[in-house]
Design an enzyme around this catalytic site. Structure first.
Site, PDB file in Angstrom:
ATOM      1  N   TRP A 175       0.894  -1.154   0.000  1.00 14.75           N
ATOM      2  CA  TRP A 175       0.000   0.000   0.000  1.00 14.75           C
ATOM      3  C   TRP A 175       0.926   1.195   0.000  1.00 14.75           C
ATOM      4  CZ3 TRP A 175      -1.390   4.063   3.380  1.00 14.75           C
ATOM      5  CH2 TRP A 175      -2.645   4.632   3.156  1.00 14.75           C
ATOM      6  N   GLY A 215       5.701  -0.978   7.322  1.00 12.49           N
ATOM      7  CA  GLY A 215       6.119   0.124   8.182  1.00 12.49           C
ATOM      8  C   GLY A 215       6.737   1.227   7.356  1.00 12.49           C
ATOM      9  N   LYS A 219     -18.936   5.266   6.597  1.00 16.02           N
ATOM     10  CA  LYS A 219     -19.181   4.094   5.752  1.00 16.02           C
ATOM     11  C   LYS A 219     -19.470   4.533   4.320  1.00 16.02           C
ATOM     12  CE  LYS A 219     -18.565   0.612   8.321  1.00 16.02           C
ATOM     13  NZ  LYS A 219     -17.396   1.351   8.818  1.00 16.02           N
ATOM     14  N   GLU A 261     -16.220   5.668   2.722  1.00 17.99           N
ATOM     15  CA  GLU A 261     -15.262   4.576   2.517  1.00 17.99           C
ATOM     16  C   GLU A 261     -15.580   3.737   1.293  1.00 17.99           C
ATOM     17  OE1 GLU A 261     -13.384   2.341   6.147  1.00 17.99           O
ATOM     18  OE2 GLU A 261     -15.519   2.522   6.457  1.00 17.99           O
TER      19      GLU A 261
HETATM   20  C1  AGP Z   1     -13.608   1.154   9.394  1.00 19.53           C
HETATM   21  O1  AGP Z   1     -14.595   0.876   8.480  1.00 19.53           O
HETATM   22  C2  AGP Z   1     -12.362   1.654   8.818  1.00 19.53           C
HETATM   23  N1  AGP Z   1     -11.806   0.711   7.921  1.00 19.53           N
HETATM   24  C3  AGP Z   1     -11.361   2.308   9.751  1.00 19.53           C
HETATM   25  O2  AGP Z   1     -11.874   3.557  10.091  1.00 19.53           O
HETATM   26  C4  AGP Z   1     -10.991   1.546  11.042  1.00 19.53           C
HETATM   27  O3  AGP Z   1     -12.082   1.530  11.914  1.00 19.53           O
HETATM   28  C5  AGP Z   1      -9.781   2.224  11.709  1.00 19.53           C
HETATM   29  O4  AGP Z   1      -8.699   2.172  10.829  1.00 19.53           O
HETATM   30  C6  AGP Z   1      -9.413   1.602  13.031  1.00 19.53           C
HETATM   31  O5  AGP Z   1      -9.078   0.257  12.900  1.00 19.53           O
HETATM   32  P1  AGP Z   1      -8.933  -0.709  14.143  1.00 19.53           P
HETATM   33  O6  AGP Z   1     -10.280  -0.892  14.732  1.00 19.53           O
HETATM   34  O7  AGP Z   1      -8.381  -1.976  13.559  1.00 19.53           O
HETATM   35  O8  AGP Z   1      -7.986  -0.061  15.100  1.00 19.53           O
END
Ligand code: AGP
Length: 614
Positions: A74, A101, A491, A494
């Site tokens: 990514w 990382g 949502k 996203e």
């Molecule tokens: C949720 O739909 C997202 N993909 C994102 O906001 C996610 O909730 C956030 O990155 C936190 O992730 P976590 O719960 O694994 O810490």
């Protein structure tokens, strides 16, 4: 975020690496690659921008070899491209590396390499790693020492997996900080390395997690792990209990849709055994936090990111009202760089479905190291970093969540927060035994509330069809539904890429109302409750500006239905429990909006399931 897989064994590595990468696709990525090492040490690197299928289709003859590493990238440093995709090699091609990382000081390290006559080929921060290892090897260090020396020069949290031409039957894996974990999988005459258990599940459930500072040398017959200053050890694997079948999509079109429908079960599993009515007890057998501590605290701070932060916002309501203690929420990424003034009297509750979100882990460490605050984490991944930092854990029991958009882990986190609020309330005397029984009794209806909410799927699909062409969406809620308005908007952003904002309805007239006209739809979350009349007046203000209103309220609410252009009914919920009936509806609305727009719902652009970079 990025995914890592490694294999060494008697089988052909190539297909195993590709299949492992497929299982990591859900983390989100924009390029993929593998490196396969044959018995003589020849290394073939294949990598492509785009989806894994583009890499797979580009492979004419699968490289021969019994070990190798793979990666889904990514992009952070350098655009997504074939050249920037992992694995990255040293100039002579003898050292090959994949990494999760960020090498924060990569510019400085590139300059150092340039002074040594080494030119990097890619735009990535990663490439400095194989180049530095190769330089150290030239000075006569063995590979583990070269890797450790390289990691010592790097700033930032990183997981690195490498192969070396001279040792074709070995994989090296190292972990620095918490840029996602590294898990070693134990098979019969074969070993695996991965960033994520999901990649290992078809092969083994016998695993060992690397700790910060560990370097593992993985061969066909086992693993040797060394930590700084300690002699190498051979760790024994532990059994993990995830069901590989649960990882499959089944008959659903998308993982997200499957996971939305799994919520009643995920909620039942998360509540099961934790809410007993006679005698009324909550989280009695497993929560290691003592009632004395719950009585002594002066405040609860709930932290998280994204959807988990929205769960935190709802949790605050419950902890204040049921727990009887001051509560606040904070965005973990902001919290860690403020002067938050905590201390041993503040209970820090973190929410993270993955347990590997770097912002949340950073905040947890800040709370632990600087403030010695007691910590509890709510998490869906056993053995993840969050569960190892926090002294106290409430494990969600959702099974793997594959869709990038969190759904079942959101509602299960809510159930965990409600249980915690009840436990705090009982310990502090806020709830009598009878009141606790009533509250728990109400919570036991959450799975069926959610189940009934799911029946709004067709209505959501109809509304989504009408909204598909809209450029913007405003979502309004009040009280406990306000965080849910923010979650609805998240949502929509996203997965449908629609610009959407979640607002407290009372705030609308202080600015956002200027946006409204007949092209700007508004979703109003308006179940009956103490603030219903105020929601109704906000809806009237919206209608007066000509904006179309989609109202989501209690089934049979004629007054609301008459005021709205579209009405979606949900089962009326007991006090404070509306998030359980509304969540599936707003998730389905976002899902159908994305489906109507023909988008890639499980892997939305630019997003990752586990965000391991700041
Ligand atoms: C949720 O739909 C997202 N993909 C994102 O906001 C996610 O909730 C956030 O990155 C936190 O992730 P976590 O719960 O694994 O810490």
């Amino acid at each position: 975020m990025c995914g890592i897989i490694g294999y060494v064994g008697r089988r052909a590595a190539g297909p195993i690496l590709l299949e492992g990468l497929q299982r990591l696709e859900y983390r989100g990525y924009d390029s993929a690659g593998i490196a396969v090492v044959d018995r003589d040490g020849a290394i073939e690197v294949l990598k492509r921008r785009g989806k894994l299928a583009q890499l797979t289709n580009s492979i004419g003859v699968m490289p021969n070899g019994g070990s190798g590493i793979g990666h889904t990238r990514w992009a952070t440093h350098g655009e997504p491209s074939d050249r920037n995709a992992h694995p990255h090699t040293s100039s002579a091609g003898e050292v090959v590396v994949v990494q999760n990382g960020i090498v924060e000081n990569h510019r400085e390290l590139r300059e150092r390499l340039a002074q040594a006559g080494v030119r990097c080929e890619s735009d990535t921060d990663t490439e400095v790693i194989p180049q530095l290892i190769a330089l150290a090897l030239q000075r006569g260090l063995d590979f583990s020492a070269a890797l450790r020396e390289t990691l010592d020069q790097i700033n930032g949290a990183n997981a690195v997996v490498a192969v070396w031409r001279r040792e074709p039957e070995r994989i090296y894996a190292a972990r620095r900080g918490s840029a996602g974990g590294i898990v070693i999988g134990f098979g019969e005459d074969e070993m695996f390395v991965a960033s994520d258990l999901a990649a290992l599940l078809p092969h083994t459930t016998q695993v060992h997690h690397l700790e910060d500072g560990d370097i593992a040398v993985v061969g066909v017959d086992g693993v040797s792990v060394s930590s700084r200053g300690e002699p190498p050890r051979q760790p024994q694997p532990t059994e993990v209990g995830l069901d590989p079948v649960a990882v499959a999509k089944g008959s659903y079109r998308h993982f997200m849709l499957k996971e939305i429908h799994e919520q009643p079960r995920a909620l039942s599993d998360t509540i099961r055994g934790r809410a007993r009515l006679s005698p009324p007890t909550v989280l009695a057998d497993e929560l290691t936090i003592s009632d004395d501590l719950l009585r002594a605290i002066s405040r609860v701070l709930i932290i998280g990111m994204g959807t988990s932060l929205h769960a935190a916002m709802i949790g605050r309501w419950w902890i204040e009202q049921l727990g009887g203690v001051a509560a606040d929420f904070d965005n973990a990424a902001e919290f860690r760089y403020r002067e938050p003034l905590l201390g041993p009297g503040v209970l820090v509750v973190s929410i993270t479905q993955s347990g590997e979100t770097i912002d949340t882990l950073g905040a947890m460490r800040e709370a632990e190291q600087r403030w010695q605050s007691p910590q509890l984490t709510i998490c869906n991944v056993p053995g993840s970093e969050a569960t190892r930092i926090a002294e106290h854990v409430i494990h969600l029991r959702c099974g793997p969540e594959i869709g990038v958009a969190s759904t079942k882990t959101f509602t299960a986190s809510l159930a965990a927060l409600y249980l915690l609020a009840c436990r705090i309330g009982r310990a502090r005397g806020r709830l009598s035994e009878a009141e606790l029984a009533d509250r728990l009794d109400a919570l036991l209806t959450a799975p069926s509330l959610t189940e009934r909410g799911l029946s709004a799927g067709d209505a959501c699909a109809t509304v989504a069809e009408r909204l598909r062409g809209a450029a913007n969406l405003l979502v309004l809620g009040r009280g406990i539904e306000y965080p849910l308005a923010m979650e609805t908007a998240l949502k929509c952003k996203e997965i449908s890429y629609m610009h959407a904002e979640g607002y407290a309805a009372g705030e609308m007239k202080h600015g956002p109302i200027a946006l409204l006209d007949d092209s700007f739809p508004v979703v109003a979350l308006a179940p009956r409750g103490p603030l219903f009349d105020k929601m109704l007046s906000a809806v009237q203000q919206v209608r007066a500006r000509g904006a179309p209103v989609i109202a989501i309220g209690d089934e049979g609410d004629a007054e609301l239905a008459e005021l709205a252009n579209h009405f979606i009914g949900v089962p009326p919920a007991p006090p404070l429990l509306s998030p359980f009936s509304l969540s599936p509806v707003v998730q389905l609305l976002a899902y159908h909006l994305a489906a109507a727009r023909g988008l890639d719902i499980d892997q939305p652009r630019n997003l990752a399931k586990t965000v391991t970079v700041e």
